[in-house]
Design an enzyme around this catalytic site. Structure first.
Site, PDB file in Angstrom:
ATOM      1  N   ASN A 100       0.821  -1.222   0.000  1.00  0.00           N
ATOM      2  CA  ASN A 100       0.000   0.000   0.000  1.00  0.00           C
ATOM      3  C   ASN A 100       0.848   1.262   0.000  1.00  0.00           C
ATOM      4  O   ASN A 100       0.421   2.300  -0.490  1.00  0.00           O
ATOM      5  CB  ASN A 100      -0.915   0.004   1.226  1.00  0.00           C
ATOM      6  CG  ASN A 100      -1.657   1.310   1.419  1.00  0.00           C
ATOM      7  OD1 ASN A 100      -2.472   1.681   0.571  1.00  0.00           O
ATOM      8  ND2 ASN A 100      -1.378   2.033   2.501  1.00  0.00           N
ATOM      9  N   ARG A 154      -8.600   5.342   0.833  1.00  0.00           N
ATOM     10  CA  ARG A 154      -7.777   4.700  -0.210  1.00  0.00           C
ATOM     11  C   ARG A 154      -6.664   5.608  -0.743  1.00  0.00           C
ATOM     12  O   ARG A 154      -5.609   5.110  -1.138  1.00  0.00           O
ATOM     13  CB  ARG A 154      -8.652   4.258  -1.380  1.00  0.00           C
ATOM     14  CG  ARG A 154      -9.130   2.811  -1.347  1.00  0.00           C
ATOM     15  CD  ARG A 154     -10.380   2.645  -0.552  1.00  0.00           C
ATOM     16  NE  ARG A 154     -10.945   1.303  -0.603  1.00  0.00           N
ATOM     17  CZ  ARG A 154     -12.173   1.014  -1.061  1.00  0.00           C
ATOM     18  NH1 ARG A 154     -12.962   1.967  -1.517  1.00  0.00           N
ATOM     19  NH2 ARG A 154     -12.611  -0.223  -1.057  1.00  0.00           N
ATOM     20  N   ASP A 163       1.809   7.087   0.180  1.00  0.00           N
ATOM     21  CA  ASP A 163       0.738   6.238  -0.354  1.00  0.00           C
ATOM     22  C   ASP A 163       0.904   5.949  -1.843  1.00  0.00           C
ATOM     23  O   ASP A 163       0.651   6.816  -2.695  1.00  0.00           O
ATOM     24  CB  ASP A 163      -0.609   6.935  -0.107  1.00  0.00           C
ATOM     25  CG  ASP A 163      -1.762   5.959  -0.203  1.00  0.00           C
ATOM     26  OD1 ASP A 163      -1.703   4.910   0.461  1.00  0.00           O
ATOM     27  OD2 ASP A 163      -2.713   6.235  -0.963  1.00  0.00           O
ATOM     28  N   ARG A 191      -0.452 -12.376   2.594  1.00  0.00           N
ATOM     29  CA  ARG A 191      -1.340 -11.497   3.354  1.00  0.00           C
ATOM     30  C   ARG A 191      -1.194 -10.118   2.713  1.00  0.00           C
ATOM     31  O   ARG A 191      -0.068  -9.624   2.558  1.00  0.00           O
ATOM     32  CB  ARG A 191      -0.919 -11.418   4.810  1.00  0.00           C
ATOM     33  CG  ARG A 191      -1.613 -10.294   5.604  1.00  0.00           C
ATOM     34  CD  ARG A 191      -1.025 -10.180   7.011  1.00  0.00           C
ATOM     35  NE  ARG A 191      -1.730  -9.223   7.846  1.00  0.00           N
ATOM     36  CZ  ARG A 191      -1.378  -7.946   8.013  1.00  0.00           C
ATOM     37  NH1 ARG A 191      -0.335  -7.436   7.367  1.00  0.00           N
ATOM     38  NH2 ARG A 191      -2.064  -7.165   8.826  1.00  0.00           N
ATOM     39  N   ASP A 193      -1.357  -6.568   3.291  1.00  0.00           N
ATOM     40  CA  ASP A 193      -1.423  -5.584   4.367  1.00  0.00           C
ATOM     41  C   ASP A 193      -2.205  -4.361   3.906  1.00  0.00           C
ATOM     42  O   ASP A 193      -2.041  -3.893   2.776  1.00  0.00           O
ATOM     43  CB  ASP A 193       0.014  -5.172   4.737  1.00  0.00           C
ATOM     44  CG  ASP A 193       0.073  -4.171   5.871  1.00  0.00           C
ATOM     45  OD1 ASP A 193      -0.168  -4.573   7.026  1.00  0.00           O
ATOM     46  OD2 ASP A 193       0.355  -2.978   5.607  1.00  0.00           O
ATOM     47  N   HIS A 197      -6.991   0.026   2.285  1.00  0.00           N
ATOM     48  CA  HIS A 197      -6.466   1.315   1.828  1.00  0.00           C
ATOM     49  C   HIS A 197      -6.099   1.307   0.352  1.00  0.00           C
ATOM     50  O   HIS A 197      -5.456   2.244  -0.139  1.00  0.00           O
ATOM     51  CB  HIS A 197      -5.278   1.710   2.714  1.00  0.00           C
ATOM     52  CG  HIS A 197      -5.649   1.773   4.162  1.00  0.00           C
ATOM     53  ND1 HIS A 197      -6.276   2.862   4.723  1.00  0.00           N
ATOM     54  CD2 HIS A 197      -5.567   0.852   5.156  1.00  0.00           C
ATOM     55  CE1 HIS A 197      -6.530   2.623   6.004  1.00  0.00           C
ATOM     56  NE2 HIS A 197      -6.107   1.404   6.286  1.00  0.00           N
ATOM     57  N   GLU A 230      -6.026  -7.961   4.436  1.00  0.00           N
ATOM     58  CA  GLU A 230      -6.283  -7.373   5.744  1.00  0.00           C
ATOM     59  C   GLU A 230      -7.278  -6.218   5.610  1.00  0.00           C
ATOM     60  O   GLU A 230      -6.943  -5.138   5.135  1.00  0.00           O
ATOM     61  CB  GLU A 230      -4.984  -6.849   6.378  1.00  0.00           C
ATOM     62  CG  GLU A 230      -5.206  -6.431   7.833  1.00  0.00           C
ATOM     63  CD  GLU A 230      -4.580  -5.108   8.221  1.00  0.00           C
ATOM     64  OE1 GLU A 230      -4.608  -4.779   9.423  1.00  0.00           O
ATOM     65  OE2 GLU A 230      -4.076  -4.370   7.349  1.00  0.00           O
ATOM     66  N   ASN A 293      -4.003 -11.043  16.569  1.00  0.00           N
ATOM     67  CA  ASN A 293      -2.942 -10.918  15.572  1.00  0.00           C
ATOM     68  C   ASN A 293      -1.871  -9.981  16.124  1.00  0.00           C
ATOM     69  O   ASN A 293      -1.979  -9.515  17.264  1.00  0.00           O
ATOM     70  CB  ASN A 293      -3.495 -10.510  14.192  1.00  0.00           C
ATOM     71  CG  ASN A 293      -3.772  -9.013  14.070  1.00  0.00           C
ATOM     72  OD1 ASN A 293      -3.791  -8.281  15.058  1.00  0.00           O
ATOM     73  ND2 ASN A 293      -3.987  -8.561  12.862  1.00  0.00           N
TER      74      ASN A 293
HETATM   75  C1  QV4 Z   1       3.171   9.060  13.199  1.00  0.00           C
HETATM   76  C2  QV4 Z   1       1.872   9.691  13.687  1.00  0.00           C
HETATM   77  C3  QV4 Z   1       0.976  10.025  12.499  1.00  0.00           C
HETATM   78  C4  QV4 Z   1       1.742  10.963  11.586  1.00  0.00           C
HETATM   79  C5  QV4 Z   1       3.053  10.302  11.172  1.00  0.00           C
HETATM   80  C6  QV4 Z   1       3.888  11.205  10.303  1.00  0.00           C
HETATM   81  O1  QV4 Z   1       1.173   8.775  14.534  1.00  0.00           O
HETATM   82  O2  QV4 Z   1      -0.228  10.635  12.939  1.00  0.00           O
HETATM   83  O3  QV4 Z   1       0.954  11.187  10.430  1.00  0.00           O
HETATM   84  O4  QV4 Z   1       3.825   9.896  12.316  1.00  0.00           O
HETATM   85  O5  QV4 Z   1       4.465  12.220  11.062  1.00  0.00           O
HETATM   86  C7  QV4 Z   1       4.182   3.909  12.944  1.00  0.00           C
HETATM   87  C8  QV4 Z   1       3.927   4.671  14.226  1.00  0.00           C
HETATM   88  C9  QV4 Z   1       3.053   5.878  13.936  1.00  0.00           C
HETATM   89  C10 QV4 Z   1       3.726   6.746  12.881  1.00  0.00           C
HETATM   90  C11 QV4 Z   1       3.925   5.892  11.640  1.00  0.00           C
HETATM   91  C12 QV4 Z   1       4.597   6.627  10.527  1.00  0.00           C
HETATM   92  O6  QV4 Z   1       3.296   3.829  15.162  1.00  0.00           O
HETATM   93  O7  QV4 Z   1       2.874   6.624  15.153  1.00  0.00           O
HETATM   94  O8  QV4 Z   1       2.859   7.835  12.558  1.00  0.00           O
HETATM   95  O9  QV4 Z   1       4.738   4.747  11.965  1.00  0.00           O
HETATM   96  O10 QV4 Z   1       5.970   6.621  10.677  1.00  0.00           O
HETATM   97  C13 QV4 Z   1       2.077  -0.786  11.925  1.00  0.00           C
HETATM   98  C14 QV4 Z   1       1.750  -0.117  13.246  1.00  0.00           C
HETATM   99  C15 QV4 Z   1       1.706   1.375  13.116  1.00  0.00           C
HETATM  100  C16 QV4 Z   1       2.996   1.865  12.483  1.00  0.00           C
HETATM  101  C17 QV4 Z   1       3.071   1.228  11.104  1.00  0.00           C
HETATM  102  C18 QV4 Z   1       4.270   1.663  10.294  1.00  0.00           C
HETATM  103  O11 QV4 Z   1       0.505  -0.581  13.722  1.00  0.00           O
HETATM  104  O12 QV4 Z   1       1.582   1.955  14.425  1.00  0.00           O
HETATM  105  O13 QV4 Z   1       2.993   3.283  12.422  1.00  0.00           O
HETATM  106  O14 QV4 Z   1       3.186  -0.188  11.284  1.00  0.00           O
HETATM  107  O15 QV4 Z   1       5.438   1.430  10.970  1.00  0.00           O
HETATM  108  C19 QV4 Z   1      -5.667   0.486  10.494  1.00  0.00           C
HETATM  109  C20 QV4 Z   1      -5.435  -0.030   9.088  1.00  0.00           C
HETATM  110  C21 QV4 Z   1      -4.754  -1.377   9.083  1.00  0.00           C
HETATM  111  C22 QV4 Z   1      -3.486  -1.382   9.973  1.00  0.00           C
HETATM  112  C23 QV4 Z   1      -3.903  -0.918  11.364  1.00  0.00           C
HETATM  113  C24 QV4 Z   1      -2.724  -0.838  12.317  1.00  0.00           C
HETATM  114  O16 QV4 Z   1      -6.629  -0.115   8.378  1.00  0.00           O
HETATM  115  O17 QV4 Z   1      -4.380  -1.690   7.769  1.00  0.00           O
HETATM  116  O18 QV4 Z   1      -4.509   0.386  11.308  1.00  0.00           O
HETATM  117  N1  QV4 Z   1      -2.837  -2.676  10.006  1.00  0.00           N
HETATM  118  C25 QV4 Z   1      -1.691  -2.984   9.120  1.00  0.00           C
HETATM  119  C26 QV4 Z   1      -0.625  -3.789   9.836  1.00  0.00           C
HETATM  120  C27 QV4 Z   1       0.052  -2.928  10.846  1.00  0.00           C
HETATM  121  C28 QV4 Z   1       0.789  -1.803  10.147  1.00  0.00           C
HETATM  122  C29 QV4 Z   1       0.123  -1.314   8.951  1.00  0.00           C
HETATM  123  C30 QV4 Z   1      -1.072  -1.822   8.505  1.00  0.00           C
HETATM  124  C31 QV4 Z   1       0.831  -0.342   8.135  1.00  0.00           C
HETATM  125  O19 QV4 Z   1      -1.177  -4.935  10.399  1.00  0.00           O
HETATM  126  O20 QV4 Z   1       0.940  -3.657  11.665  1.00  0.00           O
HETATM  127  O21 QV4 Z   1       0.955  -0.697  11.069  1.00  0.00           O
HETATM  128  O22 QV4 Z   1       1.664  -1.112   7.259  1.00  0.00           O
HETATM  129  O23 QV4 Z   1      -6.698  -0.217  11.116  1.00  0.00           O
END
Ligand code: QV4
Length: 484
Positions: A100, A154, A163, A191, A193, A197, A230, A293
């Protein structure tokens, strides 16, 4: 895309979260293969951003730098060798595909393979991607967008991650090349991810360009990769899970939410009599199911009060129900221990992963939980294999939270989540004989280290699960692990 193509007689996938490729290969040969596991979901294999400013969190692997196969889990050779060794052991590999977005929010900009990017320029030379490969104008998904605005979900950035525009021909080609390289190396599926989106129409184009599975790794000719997308949809979402089921399987997050509730006493177990679509779950064939998970076991993603290894007794029961019940394609979580929800896996001061050690009782050490090595869990994988494609019959309940059912004439399980003992003579549907309860013990020669159940000529047996027993369930089946 909805068939996992497990080797015959196998079922059940385990997510070996943050494991190294060499360790997974060994685990296939020494544990998963011999125990009848069907497959493994691995952590993302492609290069990610190294994030020391957060002490190498687990989530850095969700920030792609390139599609080079170079991560803390290992390099390309180690990856290829793992897939080969696991397929030889009868265990399939499923890749967590992060397609994504790309990384792009931190000051650090070096990846696990040594590649760099210029985030301001949207430049990722190791793919390569540039400015035109992303959605414009830049926008950020806001909490309310999940309720109102599918196009923002999206086309805007998830957590500020750059994105990708999957309608761009170049982006499609880079993603398809990456996935086809993995298929060529013998993986069985993906999977997807953050599928929510991405536009279903774009995903369809990508899936349809994927190669068939590699027959040199034992797949039948013409087999399509197993794809589970997902999509978190607990209701009230602008983007619905139903938009993705025409394409491939979908993660069913309601499954773990409801079973976590029931096995923590928030719902009587008798209501599980019609577990499945009548609970507003997806059709069974569309559904990849799990209790926890890697996100919701630590408060990421969605859904509160999810059972994990930390509440082991109800967790084991919920897992046993998942594996005993024919609904859905089940996935087990295999965790490392954590207090801090952001903390990465066991690692040394250089950030290199520390392998799990294996104790003499088959459990893991060095900080790894290895739920898939817990007796109550791996024995239920064997139960599921023996139950095969049978359906549920001879459901019994006490009008509260004591339940029992058969899987054809292959297996029987009883649960007691009431505060009083279960002591009943019940129909087990099994041939007369003595059986070892695979929950409280293991078979050893022709005796059992746990409870023994004697089934009479009428298929009935006295079943006892005390309210204070170590586990709240008892399971017997026709397979070697249980028949005495
Ligand atoms: C931070 C701020 C944002 C800001 C950004 C930019 O929070 O508001 O916009 O900085 O300044 C990490 C940090 C997060 C940070 C981001 C960007 O936790 O604070 O943003 O990095 O650097 C995992 C974690 C996220 C992590 C991300 C990337 O859960 O916390 O973000 O990896 O490292 C929704 C979606 C679903 C998603 C779920 C978590 O619909 O798709 O949220 N699940 C999948 C994965 C998950 C992963 C991602 C998606 C992204 O299972 O593990 O997120 O690939 O429900």
């Amino acid at each position: 895309y909805k068939n996992p193509h497990y080797a015959p007689g196998r079922s059940t996938m385990v997510h070996l979260f943050e494991w190294k490729w060499d360790d997974i290969a060994a685990e296939c040969e020494r544990w998963l293969g011999p125990r009848g596991f069907g497959g493994i979901q691995i952590s993302p294999p492609n290069e990610n951003l190294v994030i020391w400013t957060h002490n190498r969190p687990w989530w850095e692997r969700y920030q792609p730098m390139s599609y080079h196969l170079s991560t803390r889990s290992g390099n390309e050779q180690q990856f290829a060798s793992m897939v080969r060794r696991c397929n030889n052991a009868g265990v399939r590999i499923y890749v967590d595909a992060i397609i994504n977005h790309m990384t792009g929010t931190w000051n650090e900009n070096v990846g696990t393979g040594g590649n760099t990017a210029n985030f301001g320029q949207f430049s990722y030379p190791a793919v390569p991607y540039g400015r035109n490969d992303f959605n414009w104008p830049e926008c950020y998904i806001q909490p309310n967008d999940y309720r109102c605005c599918p196009e923002r979900v999206r086309n805007c950035q998830l957590s500020g991650l750059k994105d990708l525009n999957q309608s761009s021909e170049h982006v499609r080609r880079m993603i398809v090349d990456f996935m086809n390289r993995l298929i060529g190396m013998g993986v069985a599926g993906f999977r997807i991810d953050a599928a929510k989106h991405m536009w279903p129409g774009d995903l369809r184009v990508i899936y349809d360009r994927l190669d068939n599975l590699n027959t040199a790794h034992g797949f039948p000719s013409g087999a399509r990769p197993y794809i589970y997308q997902e999509v978190i949809d607990l209701g009230g979402e602008a983007v619905s899970r139903d938009e993705y089921t025409p394409l491939a399987a979908v993660t069913e997050f309601k499954f773990g939410v409801e079973l976590s509730r029931a096995f923590q006493g928030g719902n009587q177990l008798r209501w599980l009599v019609n577990w499945g679509p009548q609970w507003n779950l997806l059709a069974s064939a569309d559904s990849l199911v799990f209790i926890d998970n890697h996100d919701n076991q630590r408060g990421h993603g969605a859904g509160g009060n999810i059972l994990t290894y930390k509440l082991a007794r109800p967790y084991r029961a919920a897992i046993a129900f998942m594996l005993a019940h024919p609904y859905g394609e089940p996935q087990l979580m295999s965790s490392y221990g954590f207090q801090n929800t952001e903390a990465g896996p066991p690692m040394d001061s250089r950030g290199d992963l520390i392998s799990p050690s294996i104790n003499s009782d088959n459990t893991c050490g060095n900080g790894w939980i290895c739920e898939h090595r817990w007796r109550q869990i791996f024995q239920m994988v064997a139960f599921r294999n023996v139950a095969g494609s049978t359906t549920i019959n001879d459901w019994w309940d006490n009008g509260s939270s004591q339940i029992a059912f058969c899987r054809g004439g292959q297996g029987f399980i009883a649960f007691n989540n009431d505060s009083w003992d279960l002591n009943q003579t019940l129909q087990t549907c099994l041939p007369a004989g003595r059986y070892c309860d695979v929950i409280s013990g293991v078979k050893s020669g022709n005796s059992c280290t746990g409870k023994t159940v004697t089934v009479g000529n009428d298929g009935r047996a006295h079943i006892s699960v005390g309210a204070n027993d170590y586990d709240m369930m008892l399971a017997i089946h026709r397979g070697d692990e249980s028949r005495l």
